[in-house]
Write a protein that holds these residues in place. Structure first.
Motif, PDB file in Angstrom:
ATOM      1  N   UNK A 176      95.771  -7.459  80.440  1.00 28.87           N
ATOM      2  CA  UNK A 176      96.213  -8.844  80.245  1.00 28.87           C
ATOM      3  C   UNK A 176      95.130  -9.829  80.680  1.00 28.87           C
ATOM      4  N   UNK A 177      94.449  -9.527  81.774  1.00 28.56           N
ATOM      5  CA  UNK A 177      93.378 -10.398  82.256  1.00 28.56           C
ATOM      6  C   UNK A 177      92.222 -10.419  81.276  1.00 28.56           C
ATOM      7  N   UNK A 178      91.865  -9.236  80.765  1.00 32.59           N
ATOM      8  CA  UNK A 178      90.775  -9.176  79.796  1.00 32.59           C
ATOM      9  C   UNK A 178      91.130  -9.923  78.514  1.00 32.59           C
ATOM     10  N   UNK A 179      92.341  -9.740  78.034  1.00 26.98           N
ATOM     11  CA  UNK A 179      92.762 -10.401  76.792  1.00 26.98           C
ATOM     12  C   UNK A 179      92.701 -11.916  76.952  1.00 26.98           C
ATOM     13  N   UNK A 180      93.161 -12.409  78.100  1.00 27.44           N
ATOM     14  CA  UNK A 180      93.122 -13.848  78.351  1.00 27.44           C
ATOM     15  C   UNK A 180      91.685 -14.344  78.473  1.00 27.44           C
ATOM     16  N   UNK A 181      90.827 -13.545  79.080  1.00 29.16           N
ATOM     17  CA  UNK A 181      89.422 -13.937  79.244  1.00 29.16           C
ATOM     18  C   UNK A 181      88.726 -14.061  77.892  1.00 29.16           C
ATOM     19  N   UNK A 182      88.930 -13.071  77.037  1.00 29.44           N
ATOM     20  CA  UNK A 182      88.301 -13.126  75.716  1.00 29.44           C
ATOM     21  C   UNK A 182      88.891 -14.247  74.866  1.00 29.44           C
ATOM     22  N   UNK A 183      90.187 -14.516  75.020  1.00 29.80           N
ATOM     23  CA  UNK A 183      90.793 -15.632  74.285  1.00 29.80           C
ATOM     24  C   UNK A 183      90.152 -16.948  74.706  1.00 29.80           C
ATOM     25  N   UNK A 184      89.895 -17.120  76.002  1.00 27.12           N
ATOM     26  CA  UNK A 184      89.233 -18.328  76.485  1.00 27.12           C
ATOM     27  C   UNK A 184      87.841 -18.460  75.873  1.00 27.12           C
ATOM     28  N   UNK A 185      87.178 -17.338  75.642  1.00 24.25           N
ATOM     29  CA  UNK A 185      85.847 -17.342  75.030  1.00 24.25           C
ATOM     30  C   UNK A 185      85.898 -17.580  73.519  1.00 24.25           C
ATOM     31  N   UNK A 186      87.090 -17.499  72.926  1.00 24.64           N
ATOM     32  CA  UNK A 186      87.226 -17.738  71.494  1.00 24.64           C
ATOM     33  C   UNK A 186      87.407 -16.494  70.663  1.00 24.64           C
ATOM     34  N   UNK A 187      87.740 -15.347  71.303  1.00 23.06           N
ATOM     35  CA  UNK A 187      87.901 -14.084  70.580  1.00 23.06           C
ATOM     36  C   UNK A 187      89.329 -13.588  70.735  1.00 23.06           C
ATOM     37  N   UNK A 188      89.959 -13.220  69.598  1.00 23.03           N
ATOM     38  CA  UNK A 188      91.328 -12.714  69.668  1.00 23.03           C
ATOM     39  C   UNK A 188      91.346 -11.254  70.126  1.00 23.03           C
ATOM     40  N   UNK A 189      92.538 -10.647  70.175  1.00 24.38           N
ATOM     41  CA  UNK A 189      92.674  -9.306  70.744  1.00 24.38           C
ATOM     42  C   UNK A 189      91.890  -8.270  69.949  1.00 24.38           C
ATOM     43  N   UNK A 190      91.904  -8.381  68.623  1.00 28.71           N
ATOM     44  CA  UNK A 190      91.146  -7.434  67.799  1.00 28.71           C
ATOM     45  C   UNK A 190      89.651  -7.632  67.992  1.00 28.71           C
ATOM     46  N   UNK A 191      89.237  -8.885  68.019  1.00 30.35           N
ATOM     47  CA  UNK A 191      87.815  -9.176  68.214  1.00 30.35           C
ATOM     48  C   UNK A 191      87.339  -8.756  69.596  1.00 30.35           C
ATOM     49  N   UNK A 192      88.233  -8.787  70.578  1.00 22.63           N
ATOM     50  CA  UNK A 192      87.884  -8.291  71.915  1.00 22.63           C
ATOM     51  C   UNK A 192      87.501  -6.822  71.838  1.00 22.63           C
ATOM     52  N   UNK A 193      88.304  -6.026  71.147  1.00 24.21           N
ATOM     53  CA  UNK A 193      88.005  -4.599  71.005  1.00 24.21           C
ATOM     54  C   UNK A 193      86.662  -4.413  70.318  1.00 24.21           C
ATOM     55  N   UNK A 194      86.463  -5.143  69.232  1.00 23.49           N
ATOM     56  CA  UNK A 194      85.222  -5.005  68.471  1.00 23.49           C
ATOM     57  C   UNK A 194      84.004  -5.427  69.291  1.00 23.49           C
ATOM     58  N   UNK A 195      84.104  -6.553  69.992  1.00 23.68           N
ATOM     59  CA  UNK A 195      82.956  -7.063  70.734  1.00 23.68           C
ATOM     60  C   UNK A 195      82.597  -6.133  71.889  1.00 23.68           C
ATOM     61  N   UNK A 196      83.580  -5.573  72.553  1.00 22.81           N
ATOM     62  CA  UNK A 196      83.298  -4.617  73.631  1.00 22.81           C
ATOM     63  C   UNK A 196      82.612  -3.379  73.056  1.00 22.81           C
ATOM     64  N   UNK A 197      83.097  -2.883  71.921  1.00 25.08           N
ATOM     65  CA  UNK A 197      82.452  -1.724  71.286  1.00 25.08           C
ATOM     66  C   UNK A 197      81.019  -2.051  70.888  1.00 25.08           C
ATOM     67  N   UNK A 198      80.811  -3.250  70.362  1.00 29.13           N
ATOM     68  CA  UNK A 198      79.455  -3.651  69.970  1.00 29.13           C
ATOM     69  C   UNK A 198      78.528  -3.716  71.176  1.00 29.13           C
ATOM     70  N   UNK A 199      79.019  -4.259  72.263  1.00 17.00           N
ATOM     71  CA  UNK A 199      78.196  -4.370  73.459  1.00 17.00           C
ATOM     72  C   UNK A 199      77.952  -3.053  74.143  1.00 17.00           C
ATOM     73  N   UNK A 200      78.835  -2.072  73.893  1.00 24.17           N
ATOM     74  CA  UNK A 200      78.729  -0.792  74.574  1.00 24.17           C
ATOM     75  C   UNK A 200      78.258   0.331  73.659  1.00 24.17           C
ATOM     76  N   UNK A 201      77.563  -0.016  72.589  1.00 23.80           N
ATOM     77  CA  UNK A 201      76.932   1.013  71.766  1.00 23.80           C
ATOM     78  C   UNK A 201      75.520   1.325  72.245  1.00 23.80           C
ATOM     79  N   UNK A 202      74.977   0.507  73.142  1.00 24.96           N
ATOM     80  CA  UNK A 202      73.685   0.771  73.777  1.00 24.96           C
ATOM     81  C   UNK A 202      73.864   0.611  75.286  1.00 24.96           C
TER      82      UNK A 202
END
Length: 546
Positions: A176-202
């Motif tokens: 819940x904290x992570x979802x709220x944090x990413x929403x504040x940054x402008x990313x919805x729940x699906x985009x949160x998953x995608x952005x974390x995966x993108x950042x954690x591929x390297x």
């Protein structure tokens, strides 16, 4: 050595004292020209700092056995800097504020200091640290994807002058904290998953920074970071982080680590029943497409008062290091370097000619003929990228032309002549010509720098440097004041946080015999307490109606 540099002059050149035809871009552009240079002259080039070499092969030269990945560090740095943004309020974003926030638990690790030190020496009034952090992320993604992912870079970010609010997501926080944090940054729940995966591929988790996530026993090697990687291809930007998660073979410590509390990736990746991660795992093209979109948005998350430029494209033909010297014999010398995209050099014998337009003519004609350089060849330098799929490579041509000071030259055009066929193409800066800026020019050959030792506290000595500056002004009778504006860093030694300015009026020295130029001089002193980077100055001439 500390140095002074002239960065204004209609952005004609960034010079340091001491120390195709259908192109719609018009040179110069003060907001983008320096970043264009750094972005496209990554390796080699004319005076390139070669900063992109740090992410060569993604991890960086010499880091293969240490668990350090500069590409991952630069991308992580940009996200951490951006992630305290409040997109509803329009505050924060990518603004360089992280340099004031390194004592927080959410910014653990020396990677942030390393990144700051890598880029702070490149900060000028034409390139903010925040823009350079975005540039670093572009380099990281480009190098780690071998050029298959080139994020568009925009300029205009403004450096923060103090710390922003806390709020970088941390591994021990709940979903819940992570979802709220990413929403504040402008990313919805699906985009949160995608952005974390993108950042954690390297990259991975460094045990030396997070022993509660990656426990380790010291092996006595101070350079060993004890890193546990996010996937099995830590130096390649692709969807292994997703495929290994879906196949349950992942060794990602934030998914399968012994510490259940810090399994943040597991909670995020499973938050929609693995629907998003399955889509990312099914197609690497889809994965890289989504990452390109979201990472670009991340870089463009800025406060509401920031207006970013359009994406920076390269100039097929661009003047570099332009200089105008007023000579004592009634002549003046135009010199510098012309950078030409290699795709425009149609044969090994291609030559470049410059056509200088006299100041009393808008174009070359029988009445006002142009002064033309001899064919220039040599290609003494070559600029390319750190990755194979390079948007453009460049060659460089030095020029020098002496003309009558009475005739002068307000602009020039660049002619590229095929050495085999003789066919030629004129590049005229989208119909504007390339301006010479002859009317207000520092005279580097007549300027000097001196260093003094002066008594300091407790029987010590401090260094003081003085710039003795000479400037040539055309038709000086039109102006009432000639001023140099010197910029100093607000935070000495960090090279960011904004600038303080000091305006110094120049004194008329003498009229140059046989010309319409007048020399003005001034001296400017400062203490040597800021060893990082250049100290720029602008020149301004004002008069009635000007």
């Amino acid at each position: 050595m500390m140095r002074f540099s002239h960065t204004a002059l209609a952005a004609l050149a960034s010079a340091s004292l001491w120390s195709p035809v259908l192109c719609t871009q018009v040179w110069p552009d003060a907001r983008t020209d320096r970043l264009e240079w750094l972005l496209y002259e990554q390796l080699g080039g004319y005076g390139s700092p070669g900063i992109a070499f740090f992410v060569h092969d993604c991890v960086g030269i010499g880091n293969e056995t240490q668990g350090v990945n500069f590409g991952a560090e630069w991308l992580r740095n940009a996200y951490h800097d951006m992630s305290t943004a409040d997109t509803i309020a329009g505050t924060g974003g990518l603004d360089g504020s992280i340099i004031y926030e390194l004592d927080r638990a959410e910014n653990v690790g020396h990677a942030f200091l390393e990144t700051r030190d890598s880029f702070s020496g490149l900060v000028t009034t034409r390139s903010s640290l925040a823009d350079l952090y975005a540039l670093g992320a572009v380099f990281a993604v480009g190098a780690c994807s071998n050029g298959s992912m080139i994020l568009p870079l925009r300029a205009g970010r403004i450096d923060a002058r103090e710390a922003g609010p806390s709020g970088v997501p941390e591994p021990q926080q709940d979903l819940a904290t992570h979802t709220a944090s990413f929403a504040r940054q402008g990313f919805n729940a699906t985009e949160m998953i995608e952005l974390v995966a993108c950042g954690h591929t390297i990259g991975g988790v460094h045990g030396i920074d997070f022993p509660e996530i990656v426990p380790f026993v010291s092996n006595g090697d101070p350079d060993d970071e004890h890193t546990s990687t996010f996937d099995t291809t830590t130096r390649f930007f692709e969807n292994k982080v997703a495929t290994e998660f879906i196949s349950n073979t992942t060794k990602n410590p934030l998914v399968s680590g012994a510490n259940v509390t810090t399994r943040s990736d597991e909670r995020i990746f499973n938050s929609d029943g693995r629907v998003t991660m399955r889509k990312l795992a099914e197609s690497n093209d889809y994965f890289t497409s989504r990452c390109s979109t979201l990472l670009e948005r991340m870089l463009n998350t800025v406060s509401k008062e920031v207006v970013l430029t359009e994406p920076i494209d390269y100039y097929p033909v661009k003047p570099r290091a332009a200089q105008v010297d007023i000579n004592a014999n009634g002549t003046m010398t135009f010199s510098g370097v012309i950078r030409v995209e290699d795709a425009l050099l149609t044969s090994p014998n291609t030559q470049v000619r410059l056509h200088f337009v006299p100041r009393n003519g808008s174009q070359c004609s029988d009445a006002t003929p142009c002064s033309v350089t001899n064919g220039i060849s040599g290609n003494f330098e070559h600029a390319t990228c750190v990755y194979t799929k390079c948007p453009a490579t460049f060659s460089f041509f030095e020029y020098s032309l002496v003309v009558s000071s009475e005739q002068g030259a307000s602009s020039f055009m660049v002619e590229i002549v095929d050495g085999d066929t003789g066919a030629s193409v004129i590049h005229d800066n989208n119909g504007n010509g390339f301006p010479t800026g002859e009317s207000l020019q520092p005279q580097y050959k007549l300027s000097t720098q001196e260093t003094f030792l002066i008594p300091g506290p407790d029987n010590t000595f401090e260094s003081k440097q003085q710039l003795n500056l000479t400037v040539a002004v055309l038709n000086a009778e039109q102006f009432t004041n000639v001023t140099a504006i010197f910029y100093e860093h607000k935070i000495p030694g960090i090279n960011t946080g904004g600038w303080t300015t000091e305006s110094v009026e120049l004194t008329l020295s003498r009229k140059v015999e046989g010309t319409n130029f007048t020399f003005y001089t001034t001296s400017y002193s400062r203490m040597f307490n800021d060893p990082i980077g250049a100290h720029p100055f602008d020149l301004v001439a004002t008069g009635p109606g000007r």
